[in-house]
Design a protein around this motif. Structure first.
Motif, PDB file in Angstrom:
ATOM      1  N   LYS A 169     -14.807 -27.947  56.003  1.00  0.00           N
ATOM      2  CA  LYS A 169     -15.648 -26.862  55.507  1.00  0.00           C
ATOM      3  C   LYS A 169     -15.258 -26.578  54.052  1.00  0.00           C
ATOM      4  N   LYS A 170     -16.240 -26.092  53.304  1.00  0.00           N
ATOM      5  CA  LYS A 170     -15.991 -25.803  51.886  1.00  0.00           C
ATOM      6  C   LYS A 170     -16.249 -24.323  51.600  1.00  0.00           C
ATOM      7  N   PRO A 171     -15.389 -23.459  52.087  1.00  0.00           N
ATOM      8  CA  PRO A 171     -15.606 -22.028  51.840  1.00  0.00           C
ATOM      9  C   PRO A 171     -15.278 -21.655  50.395  1.00  0.00           C
ATOM     10  N   ARG A 172     -15.904 -20.579  49.957  1.00  0.00           N
ATOM     11  CA  ARG A 172     -15.605 -20.056  48.617  1.00  0.00           C
ATOM     12  C   ARG A 172     -15.026 -18.656  48.766  1.00  0.00           C
ATOM     13  N   ILE A 173     -14.004 -18.376  47.985  1.00  0.00           N
ATOM     14  CA  ILE A 173     -13.441 -17.029  47.979  1.00  0.00           C
ATOM     15  C   ILE A 173     -13.818 -16.377  46.657  1.00  0.00           C
ATOM     16  N   TRP A 174     -14.411 -15.186  46.763  1.00  0.00           N
ATOM     17  CA  TRP A 174     -14.847 -14.469  45.554  1.00  0.00           C
ATOM     18  C   TRP A 174     -13.844 -13.399  45.193  1.00  0.00           C
ATOM     19  N   ARG A 175     -13.416 -13.436  43.925  1.00  0.00           N
ATOM     20  CA  ARG A 175     -12.548 -12.363  43.420  1.00  0.00           C
ATOM     21  C   ARG A 175     -13.064 -11.928  42.063  1.00  0.00           C
ATOM     22  N   ASN A 176     -13.305 -10.633  41.936  1.00  0.00           N
ATOM     23  CA  ASN A 176     -13.810 -10.071  40.678  1.00  0.00           C
ATOM     24  C   ASN A 176     -15.030 -10.837  40.165  1.00  0.00           C
ATOM     25  N   GLY A 177     -15.919 -11.141  41.063  1.00  0.00           N
ATOM     26  CA  GLY A 177     -17.159 -11.806  40.672  1.00  0.00           C
ATOM     27  C   GLY A 177     -17.026 -13.290  40.408  1.00  0.00           C
ATOM     28  N   GLN A 178     -15.811 -13.841  40.576  1.00  0.00           N
ATOM     29  CA  GLN A 178     -15.591 -15.271  40.339  1.00  0.00           C
ATOM     30  C   GLN A 178     -15.373 -15.994  41.663  1.00  0.00           C
ATOM     31  N   ALA A 179     -15.989 -17.164  41.781  1.00  0.00           N
ATOM     32  CA  ALA A 179     -15.848 -17.933  43.008  1.00  0.00           C
ATOM     33  C   ALA A 179     -14.747 -18.972  42.866  1.00  0.00           C
ATOM     34  N   VAL A 180     -13.899 -19.075  43.879  1.00  0.00           N
ATOM     35  CA  VAL A 180     -12.871 -20.116  43.915  1.00  0.00           C
ATOM     36  C   VAL A 180     -13.217 -21.058  45.070  1.00  0.00           C
ATOM     37  N   GLU A 181     -13.380 -22.347  44.742  1.00  0.00           N
ATOM     38  CA  GLU A 181     -13.719 -23.332  45.774  1.00  0.00           C
ATOM     39  C   GLU A 181     -12.463 -23.677  46.573  1.00  0.00           C
ATOM     40  N   THR A 182     -12.593 -23.720  47.902  1.00  0.00           N
ATOM     41  CA  THR A 182     -11.450 -24.085  48.746  1.00  0.00           C
ATOM     42  C   THR A 182     -11.894 -25.088  49.805  1.00  0.00           C
ATOM     43  N   THR A 183     -10.941 -25.562  50.567  1.00  0.00           N
ATOM     44  CA  THR A 183     -11.232 -26.504  51.647  1.00  0.00           C
ATOM     45  C   THR A 183     -10.567 -26.002  52.919  1.00  0.00           C
ATOM     46  N   LEU A 184     -11.275 -26.093  54.028  1.00  0.00           N
ATOM     47  CA  LEU A 184     -10.711 -25.681  55.321  1.00  0.00           C
ATOM     48  C   LEU A 184     -10.696 -26.874  56.265  1.00  0.00           C
ATOM     49  N   THR A 185      -9.528 -27.164  56.794  1.00  0.00           N
ATOM     50  CA  THR A 185      -9.412 -28.260  57.770  1.00  0.00           C
ATOM     51  C   THR A 185      -9.378 -27.667  59.188  1.00  0.00           C
TER      52      THR A 185
END
Ligand SMILES: [Zn+2]
Length: 487
Positions: A169-185
């Motif tokens: 899965k490719k979830p995104r975490i938003w902080r202060n209006g900015q998206a950080v791309e992550t990976t979930l196994t």
């Protein structure tokens, strides 16, 4: 000296003897029911810090909604007509929004909004899966959801678990209006589910965290490897067992057989399986044999796509409860509405108006779901020594008057969520005269609007236009909305 004394009400206990005290009283000390009975049994010199005159009211157990989704209150109606002959894409939208466009404020605002809606319909215990299938990558989302819900006073059962694919899965975490791309196994998914239970279960006295996989059985949207599905189910069952918690999930026909054949140890009276449509005859018997609880949402889309054999399971000796599956895209948390639709659906199917009698239906929204979550010793009925978890329903209204004989039938057939005017949970007054007492309802509505607007900004105007572009809603048949995810 009692803390709260409720007098002159029609007390419907939903206990095993089906006691009704009309008029009756309920006395509360600290968080428990200290005494209840007929008004003529009430000692004259009884004292209480607060007396509630429940004349023209029913006093009954708080309702238990065994299945809903955290997040749905802020995406309701979006892509409402996405189903059609080419296949529906609503689920894809929900996954995309929940995994890639939400931040902690979204989950907190939604948690509060959903809890407020449920409380105002008389639901004192609500079950929520975080997402459409759970989003287990970032525990801060679940924490924010719990924070939003718990402050309202509701008993909140929520959780994470195995989500649908595709993997990774490719979830995104938003902080202060900015998206950080992550990976979930898948391994992180299991670890985070376990971590969530450790971190959040029992953190507050009305906070319960369960493993809640999106599906047991083989994922129908993203078919998985059989061995992967077995591994996933076994891990979800292991977490439930190790932490002595119920297990809650969706399932469809074929899935029950698959779980029974591969991990039968995870099926039992504290395993609740929502939807359970298109079951085979053998699967109907498996419900009765294992005691697994069938959670049926009469107003859900799953129930439109395929039939849930409710009476077949009941006749086989299985357990069935009514749930809302609130609230997106097209239903509310008004479980009173589900009671009525449950009756009509199954009576019509079996051509028998004696089915689904009112008392049984009321149990299906109180003590029976309480039992599925191992809470029946505490809530679900009004009995001495149980938690003071109850609601008052105003019956001095044209659609319920004249109120007197056959009170259970009158409620189940005629009452609706807005008739609930007082809610007490664990002896704490949470709503009075339809006003939430522990939270500012205006602030909850403002936050919900703010979180929705922020979500719309993140999605962008083009996507929002696609998700709201419903056509033909005044015709005989609406048009299927154009799929913005089709490549
Ligand atoms: Zn659901």
């Amino acid at each position: 000296m009692f803390d709260i004394l409720i007098i002159n009400g029609t007390v419907i206990t939903v206990d095993q003897e089906h006691n009704i005290y009309q008029p009756g009283f309920v006395a509360i000390k600290a968080d428990k029911i200290a005494a209840l009975g007929h008004m003529y049994e009430l000692p004259a010199e009884l004292e209480a810090a607060k007396i509630i005159d429940a004349k023209n009211h029913v006093v009954m157990p708080g309702l238990v909604d065994g299945h809903g989704h955290a997040g749905h209150c802020l995406i309701k109606t979006l892509a409402e007509s996405s189903d059609g002959p080419d296949g529906g894409w609503w689920g894809q939208m929900a996954e995309d929004i929940y995994f890639r466009y939400t931040d902690e404020f979204f989950w907190q605002a939604e948690g509060a909004l959903a809890a407020a809606e449920r409380l105002k319909f008389g639901i004192t215990t609500g079950v929520s899966m975080l997402g459409s299938t759970p989003r287990p990558d970032h525990l801060g989302n679940l924490e924010a959801h719990f924070n939003g819900a718990i402050k309202t006073g509701i008993r909140q059962i929520s959780g994470l678990g195995a989500c649908d694919g595709p993997w990774p899965k490719k979830p995104r975490i938003w902080r202060n209006g900015q998206a950080v791309e992550t990976t979930l196994t898948p391994q992180q998914m299991v670890a985070n589910t376990e971590e969530s239970v450790k971190k959040f279960n029992g953190l507050h006295k009305r906070q319960i965290c369960l493993p809640m996989p999106g599906n047991l059985g083989i994922d129908t949207n993203y078919p998985e490897d059989r061995e992967f599905a077995i591994w996933k189910n076994r891990e979800m069952g292991r977490i439930a067992q190790e932490y002595n918690l119920p297990l809650h999930t969706h399932i469809q026909g074929g899935g029950v057989q698959f779980v029974y054949d591969t991990t039968p140890e995870i099926l039992g009276p504290h395993t609740s399986l929502t939807h359970s449509t298109a079951l085979s005859q053998r699967e109907i018997e498996i419900f009765a044999e294992t005691g697994a609880v069938l959670m049926h949402g009469p107003t859900t889309r799953s129930n439109i796509r395929a039939r849930c054999p409710v009476y077949e399971v009941l006749r086989a000796g299985g357990e069935v409860v009514i749930v809302t599956d609130g609230t997106a895209p097209d239903r509310s948390y008004d479980i009173w509405r589900d009671m009525k639709i449950f009756q009509v659906l199954h009576r019509a199917h079996e051509n028998d108006s004696m089915l689904a009698p009112a008392g049984r239906v009321l149990e299906m929204c109180t003590i029976r779901p309480a039992k599925a979550f191992d809470l029946d010793k505490k809530i679900g009925t009004l009995e001495e020594g149980k938690q003071a978890d109850l609601i008052l329903v105003n019956v001095r209204q044209p659609h319920l008057a004249p109120f007197g004989p056959m009170p259970v039938q009158r409620l189940v057939y005629h009452a609706q969520g807005q008739d609930v005017d007082t809610v007490i949970i664990d002896g704490q007054l949470v709503m009075e005269e339809r006003k939430l007492l522990l939270v500012n309802e205006e602030a909850i509505l403002d936050d919900a609007e703010g979180a929705y607007n922020e979500l719309a900004d993140r999605l962008g105007s083009e996507m929002m236009a696609a998700l709201t572009d419903a056509k033909g809603i005044y015709d005989l048949r609406a048009q299927q909305m154009a799929n913005p995810y089709k490549r």
